[in-house]
Design a protein around this motif. Sequence first.
Motif, PDB file in Angstrom:
ATOM      1  N   LYS A 169      49.351  31.778  38.974  1.00  0.00           N
ATOM      2  CA  LYS A 169      48.265  31.543  39.984  1.00  0.00           C
ATOM      3  C   LYS A 169      49.326  31.443  41.414  1.00  0.00           C
ATOM      4  CE  LYS A 169      44.840  28.717  42.171  1.00  0.00           C
ATOM      5  NZ  LYS A 169      43.968  27.535  42.001  1.00  0.00           N
ATOM      6  N   GLN A 170      50.362  30.618  41.480  1.00  0.00           N
ATOM      7  CA  GLN A 170      51.011  30.768  42.755  1.00  0.00           C
ATOM      8  C   GLN A 170      51.700  32.129  43.128  1.00  0.00           C
ATOM      9  OE1 GLN A 170      51.250  28.320  44.987  1.00  0.00           O
ATOM     10  NE2 GLN A 170      49.546  27.173  43.756  1.00  0.00           N
ATOM     11  N   GLU A 172      50.582  35.106  41.956  1.00  0.00           N
ATOM     12  CA  GLU A 172      49.544  36.243  42.631  1.00  0.00           C
ATOM     13  C   GLU A 172      49.319  35.889  43.857  1.00  0.00           C
ATOM     14  OE1 GLU A 172      50.571  36.868  39.674  1.00  0.00           O
ATOM     15  OE2 GLU A 172      49.584  36.239  37.825  1.00  0.00           O
ATOM     16  N   GLN A 173      49.172  34.698  44.284  1.00  0.00           N
ATOM     17  CA  GLN A 173      48.612  34.446  45.595  1.00  0.00           C
ATOM     18  C   GLN A 173      49.808  34.929  46.637  1.00  0.00           C
ATOM     19  OE1 GLN A 173      47.456  30.382  45.686  1.00  0.00           O
ATOM     20  NE2 GLN A 173      45.545  30.603  44.733  1.00  0.00           N
ATOM     21  N   TRP A 174      51.100  34.500  46.137  1.00  0.00           N
ATOM     22  CA  TRP A 174      52.349  34.938  46.997  1.00  0.00           C
ATOM     23  C   TRP A 174      52.545  36.378  47.141  1.00  0.00           C
ATOM     24  CZ3 TRP A 174      57.312  36.677  46.069  1.00  0.00           C
ATOM     25  CH2 TRP A 174      58.255  36.740  46.797  1.00  0.00           C
ATOM     26  N   GLY A 176      49.884  38.799  46.580  1.00  0.00           N
ATOM     27  CA  GLY A 176      48.690  39.118  47.064  1.00  0.00           C
ATOM     28  C   GLY A 176      48.151  40.223  46.366  1.00  0.00           C
ATOM     29  N   THR A 178      45.718  42.436  43.439  1.00  0.00           N
ATOM     30  CA  THR A 178      44.618  42.518  42.801  1.00  0.00           C
ATOM     31  C   THR A 178      44.959  42.335  41.284  1.00  0.00           C
ATOM     32  OG1 THR A 178      44.376  44.740  42.604  1.00  0.00           O
ATOM     33  CG2 THR A 178      43.538  43.747  44.448  1.00  0.00           C
ATOM     34  N   CYS A 291      51.388  45.744  45.046  1.00  0.00           N
ATOM     35  CA  CYS A 291      50.113  45.814  45.267  1.00  0.00           C
ATOM     36  C   CYS A 291      49.255  47.081  45.233  1.00  0.00           C
ATOM     37  CB  CYS A 291      49.659  45.432  46.671  1.00  0.00           C
ATOM     38  SG  CYS A 291      50.284  43.599  46.803  1.00  0.00           S
ATOM     39  N   ASN A 364      35.623  36.472  45.078  1.00  0.00           N
ATOM     40  CA  ASN A 364      36.894  36.644  44.464  1.00  0.00           C
ATOM     41  C   ASN A 364      37.604  37.885  44.689  1.00  0.00           C
ATOM     42  OD1 ASN A 364      38.529  37.624  42.062  1.00  0.00           O
ATOM     43  ND2 ASN A 364      37.308  35.891  40.907  1.00  0.00           N
ATOM     44  N   GLN A 366      39.545  39.778  42.983  1.00  0.00           N
ATOM     45  CA  GLN A 366      39.562  40.559  42.092  1.00  0.00           C
ATOM     46  C   GLN A 366      38.312  41.631  41.986  1.00  0.00           C
ATOM     47  OE1 GLN A 366      42.391  40.759  40.888  1.00  0.00           O
ATOM     48  NE2 GLN A 366      43.014  38.658  41.525  1.00  0.00           N
TER      49      GLN A 366
END
Length: 774
Positions: A169-170, A172-174, A176, A178, A291, A364, A366
């Motif tokens: 999770k961390q 994927e957020q960092w 950015g 999809t 990305c 979301n 995604q």
Amino acid sequence: MWASGRHFDEALIGRIQAAVDADPGISRRALSRQVCEWMDWRSPNGKPQEMACRTALLDLERKGVLQLPAASKGHAFETPGVRSRADAAPVSLPLARVEAGLADLGSVEIVAVSSRYSQASRVWNSLMDTHHYLGAGPLCGAQIRYLVRCERYGWLGALAFSSATLRLKQREQWIGWTERARRANLGRVMLNSRFLILPTVDVPNLASHVLSRALGQVAQDWETRYGESPVLVETFVDAEQFRGSCYQAANWIRIGKTAGGQQAHPNGKRSEGPKDIYAYPLARDFRDVLCQEPERRLGEMARSSAPADWAEEEFGALDVGDERLRDRVCILARDFLAKPGANIPQACDGSPAKVKAAYRFFQNPQVDMDTVLLSHAQATVDRIRAHPVVLAVQDTTDLDYTHHALATLDLGPLGSIDDLTVGLKLHETIAFTPQGLPLGLLDAKCWARDGASQEKDPNRPIEEKESIRWLESYRRVAEVQKLCPDTMMVSVGDRESDIYELLEEACAKTAEPKLLVRAHRGRQRRVETEPRVGGELLWDYMARRPVAAYQGLLIPHKGGRSERNATLAVRHARVKLKPPQGHKGPALWVWAIYAHEVDYDPAEVKQPVSWMLLTTVETATAEQALERLGWYARRWGIEVFHRILKSGCRIEDRQLGTADRLETCLAIDLVIAWRIQWLTVQGKETPEVACDVFLAEEEWKPLYAYLFQRPPPEKPPTLADAIRMIAKLGGFLGRKGDGEPGPMVLWKGLMRLPDMAAGWTMAVQFGLGARASP
């Protein structure tokens, strides 16, 4: 069903199970190779992705959808991650005590382990099993191992790089990215899964030095071995045992913590609690690389299972890698169709859980408009294949959100600079049969205009103009044409689509879709004629052609214009259009059809019909000219669609905070509007089919009982009768002169139907159900 980042549909799972049943003794290795061949599942270097496939097969077996052959005990690698006996053989290693400065070590070597059967592999395993708290493995997926040594003291440590963590999770957020980008590009992320400096070695800065040296080497080694160039490395540090100083000194970036799950390791040890996540970019543009999403293509999507209803038929191929999101969009579609025009809480029956899930879906990252609509477009393509000719009608409309603009971000002006209305522009392409049956959307683009760039610049390339939407739509129809070779696709547009670049592209590709557009009189199109050097205006040239036929046309009501029957004089000819002034393109051969209204009363008809159609479809006879005219008249269907979308689905009343969320919601509303229009026309096309193809028993029975005040029959009524009954709920009177119900009364009736169905279901549940009539 998704496993190891790949989609396994029911047909493929059945094929795999049939192979196992036919040969129960097949090894899992041989089975995975066969599945890789079926799926063309290969790594960038062209080798089959056996290990990833075997992991996917094990996952499918755990989910109960597949029964694999028994694992062979004679070969350790029948189970992913288990080392062979030769690889696990112990090695006795004398280790020197080293207390020195980094410069005193001399040359430090990073030695790659070339084979799991080599002496270096045994040394690596022995060092890790003896001195690393996680042991030697197994390491997951692709992997490269290294030993660290110097000539003076011998072995100093070891490290390994392997496939990146599937989900984090961390991270994927960092990054950015999809979900689609993650699945496509995860192979370009490596995991530093092991790092060891021997406890007998005490050399300041050695660890950070080794990390830097290894990172300079592993990227090339990884690309050589696996054919893919990594751009990012990640690792985990147990903060309860280590400070991560060497990673910090080597300029790694701490990006967060893991969720903290406990994991048992083969050596009997267990990792406790969350770990710190560190990342090191190997390329400055790593985010751009990671990305980047693979291009979405029609024809490459598959449903996870056979559709249970219309919602699964339209959204069952949603490509997000998460079946929960696919289920959610189907639930939202059913709720939206059950109560078209209702706000989201009303459509969700006031259920706090459903409302929260709906808003989380629209937020979301995604899912977006393109992703949601692509599944519906795939279903539309399936319907197109059943027709010899399909009209792909495209048009642009405005979505006005001025009344709640302060609560919505990222909107843009809809008109001129002086116009204060704001909202979004929407350009759709809808497939219709020549009889007017809407088959579904093929494409939709939504955007907000930039308020700073409203002034028109005729010298801008078309790629920078809104006009590019017409070409993009035509290119999507070209994709569909390749998937439907037995269907003639015709792209249809109004006067805004009279763009030379569009005509040029359609004329240059004879095997591509045909084009039918209405010419814009303001474009001043000219045709090459002799002896006129500069050519002659298209309208003047066509007006001199003889009338080929007369055609009656029903002009529908619009605004202050009353419905009327018009008589059109029709002319047609093949013409050679000159390119616009200043354009370097060639002259284009097209067919022109000129239809203008005759025998009308100027006092009553202020704007008589005058159509100039340009097409790449051969129009050599009067019958063909009339057919093309009828095709263009079907363009009115997209105007009806817009009215359903705005007045019926009330998309302009949605309040979701941002344009992105509005667009995702709009994707569902577009399909709902199509479904209502389809039902209206389908009732006229196939009126005698039973209504249970559209309505469930708990829907048509209470509808019948309510309207006729008697128990419903066992046999469902026809679709035409059911549509009229639903329309009566919406205010349709059904008198002799009223004709067939339209989409507006239909969606009003649909809003009442769910409550009636719910009441009927509860009555049956509590033993109060109506008895069938004899």
